[in-house]
Motif scaffolding. Structure first.
Motif, PDB file in Angstrom:
ATOM      1  N   ALA A   5      38.241 -86.952  13.843  1.00  0.00           N
ATOM      2  CA  ALA A   5      36.809 -86.801  14.684  1.00  0.00           C
ATOM      3  C   ALA A   5      35.098 -86.970  13.765  1.00  0.00           C
ATOM      4  CB  ALA A   5      36.582 -85.601  15.776  1.00  0.00           C
ATOM      5  N   TYR A  63      29.740 -85.600  15.803  1.00  0.00           N
ATOM      6  CA  TYR A  63      28.819 -86.690  16.403  1.00  0.00           C
ATOM      7  C   TYR A  63      29.699 -87.699  16.692  1.00  0.00           C
ATOM      8  CZ  TYR A  63      25.245 -89.901  15.974  1.00  0.00           C
ATOM      9  OH  TYR A  63      24.420 -90.793  16.365  1.00  0.00           O
ATOM     10  N   SER A  64      29.581 -88.005  17.943  1.00  0.00           N
ATOM     11  CA  SER A  64      30.358 -89.075  18.797  1.00  0.00           C
ATOM     12  C   SER A  64      29.527 -89.945  18.644  1.00  0.00           C
ATOM     13  CB  SER A  64      29.514 -89.052  20.033  1.00  0.00           C
ATOM     14  OG  SER A  64      30.166 -90.236  20.955  1.00  0.00           O
ATOM     15  N   ARG A  65      30.120 -91.008  17.634  1.00  0.00           N
ATOM     16  CA  ARG A  65      29.632 -92.373  17.288  1.00  0.00           C
ATOM     17  C   ARG A  65      29.090 -93.846  18.628  1.00  0.00           C
ATOM     18  NH1 ARG A  65      33.940 -94.820  13.647  1.00  0.00           N
ATOM     19  NH2 ARG A  65      35.492 -94.091  14.792  1.00  0.00           N
ATOM     20  N   SER A  66      30.052 -93.347  19.231  1.00  0.00           N
ATOM     21  CA  SER A  66      30.061 -94.277  20.528  1.00  0.00           C
ATOM     22  C   SER A  66      28.440 -93.776  21.251  1.00  0.00           C
ATOM     23  CB  SER A  66      31.399 -94.389  22.031  1.00  0.00           C
ATOM     24  OG  SER A  66      31.270 -93.070  22.201  1.00  0.00           O
ATOM     25  N   ARG A  67      28.022 -92.238  21.085  1.00  0.00           N
ATOM     26  CA  ARG A  67      27.344 -91.302  22.445  1.00  0.00           C
ATOM     27  C   ARG A  67      26.242 -91.940  21.529  1.00  0.00           C
ATOM     28  NH1 ARG A  67      31.588 -88.781  24.115  1.00  0.00           N
ATOM     29  NH2 ARG A  67      30.171 -86.953  23.156  1.00  0.00           N
ATOM     30  N   TRP A  98      28.268 -83.389  20.064  1.00  0.00           N
ATOM     31  CA  TRP A  98      29.229 -82.666  21.069  1.00  0.00           C
ATOM     32  C   TRP A  98      29.612 -82.037  20.551  1.00  0.00           C
ATOM     33  CZ3 TRP A  98      34.497 -83.641  21.538  1.00  0.00           C
ATOM     34  CH2 TRP A  98      35.297 -84.723  20.316  1.00  0.00           C
ATOM     35  N   LYS A 133      32.765 -79.852  20.802  1.00  0.00           N
ATOM     36  CA  LYS A 133      34.630 -79.489  21.130  1.00  0.00           C
ATOM     37  C   LYS A 133      34.926 -78.288  22.727  1.00  0.00           C
ATOM     38  CE  LYS A 133      38.299 -81.937  21.970  1.00  0.00           C
ATOM     39  NZ  LYS A 133      39.067 -82.275  22.787  1.00  0.00           N
ATOM     40  N   HIS A 169      41.567 -85.985  25.015  1.00  0.00           N
ATOM     41  CA  HIS A 169      40.283 -86.273  26.721  1.00  0.00           C
ATOM     42  C   HIS A 169      41.423 -86.182  27.485  1.00  0.00           C
ATOM     43  CE1 HIS A 169      40.513 -90.893  25.049  1.00  0.00           C
ATOM     44  NE2 HIS A 169      40.007 -90.482  26.043  1.00  0.00           N
TER      45      HIS A 169
END
Length: 108
Positions: free
Chosen positions: A27, A46-50, A54, A56, A90
């Motif tokens: 991640a 850090y969510s690149r898509s959102r 986040w 975990k 996930h």
């Protein structure tokens, strides 16, 4: 204390199981998620898509308790050993690395 170099943006974080040494996931962290990880002793990314932080396991309950954090020689990659509660992926798999592409026999 030596810290990751966030000057070029996100830093990859390789997550391994403290006991088995299996690679569980990869991640990315920014400085805020890194500081949250240090403060809570649980992984934050850090969510690149959102485009957001986040925690975990916040929704799944599959928390990763940090046991050790190591930094590579260039200070741009983290290796984080965790005690994984539940699964890391996930999809429900223990590790995100389950699809074998190639295995060469006779090589160590």
């Amino acid at each position: 204390m030596v810290t990751p170099d966030f000057s070029k943006g996100l830093v990859p974080a390789i997550i391994v199981d403290e006991q088995t040494k299996d690679v569980l996931m990869l991640a990315y962290m920014n400085e805020e998620s890194y500081q949250q990880t240090l403060a809570t002793n649980e992984t934050w990314f850090y969510s690149r898509s959102r485009q957001e932080l986040w925690h975990k396991g916040a929704t799944s309950g599959h928390i990763q308790t940090v046991k050790r954090i190591q930094l590579d020689c260039d200070r741009d990659t983290l290796l984080i050993a965790v005690d994984q509660k539940g699964v890391a992926c996930h999809t429900g798999a223990r590790s995100c690395f389950v699809q074998k592409i190639r295995e060469v026999e006779g090589h160590e």
